[in-house]
Design an enzyme around this catalytic site. Sequence first.
Site, PDB file in Angstrom:
ATOM      1  N   ASP A 106      -0.204   5.017   1.082  1.00 50.28           N
ATOM      2  CA  ASP A 106      -0.476   5.962   2.164  1.00 50.28           C
ATOM      3  C   ASP A 106      -0.364   5.270   3.517  1.00 50.28           C
ATOM      4  O   ASP A 106      -1.040   4.272   3.787  1.00 50.28           O
ATOM      5  CB  ASP A 106      -1.885   6.548   2.000  1.00 50.28           C
ATOM      6  CG  ASP A 106      -1.995   7.421   0.761  1.00 50.28           C
ATOM      7  OD1 ASP A 106      -1.403   8.505   0.754  1.00 50.28           O
ATOM      8  OD2 ASP A 106      -2.659   7.007  -0.204  1.00 50.28           O
TER       9      ASP A 106
ATOM     10  N   ASP B 249       0.875  -1.164   0.000  1.00 58.04           N
ATOM     11  CA  ASP B 249       0.000   0.000   0.000  1.00 58.04           C
ATOM     12  C   ASP B 249       0.914   1.217   0.000  1.00 58.04           C
ATOM     13  O   ASP B 249       2.127   1.094   0.228  1.00 58.04           O
ATOM     14  CB  ASP B 249      -0.889  -0.029   1.252  1.00 58.04           C
ATOM     15  CG  ASP B 249      -1.767   1.202   1.379  1.00 58.04           C
ATOM     16  OD1 ASP B 249      -2.326   1.650   0.364  1.00 58.04           O
ATOM     17  OD2 ASP B 249      -1.877   1.722   2.501  1.00 58.04           O
TER      18      ASP B 249
END
Length: 220
Positions: A10, A8
């Site tokens: 963020d 991922d």
Amino acid sequence: MIEAVIFDMDGVIVDSEPLWLQAKQEAGARFGFTVTEEDGAQTVGLRIDEISQRWVRTKGLDPACADALTEAMIEQVIAQVRQLDEPMAGVRDTLGRLARSPLKVGLASSSPLRLIDAVLERFGLAGHFQVRVSAEHLPLGKPHPQVYLEAAAALAVLPQHCLAIEDSVNGVIAAKAAQMTALCVPEPALYRDQRFGIADLKLASLADFDCPQLRRLLGL
């Protein structure tokens, strides 16, 4: 057997959650509503246009402003990212270790592709990722698993042979729904959140990536 690691972005590669909260609050003020810290926390890991649509429903906004609200938040976060000096702790070492391994590496994010590119360019990390997949144009973002399934397909690896690295509950749900092994690195305030119990592994930071359990899992 793990053949690929999918990050991922963020909260994993870049400490963007404070940036997103500020952007959400500033956009809210601009469009005439208040965004509390609770509002921000409830939308972590969601696609930005889905956040705007949620607020149109819950804040009594004119639906016509949704696109402008989305754009305001994205542009604010990109501007803030360009002022950052380093990615999150352990990111460079982790990517370096993976680069010396046979594992494939990808990125699967709810953020729009132009923000992904801005982050990777800022930190000089683009060369570490064989694929980068955004959920921005998919029918559904996280916690739906499609963005992870798309990333696995782009890497030509079965989802069951992928390790996903996530910081949010929504992201972990997406990874597990894709039948991936899920490693969570929650922000400190949420580290003991029991909802992360669905993850297969949990670390306080990617600075702890070189631990015996992960070395065995990844064959490093």
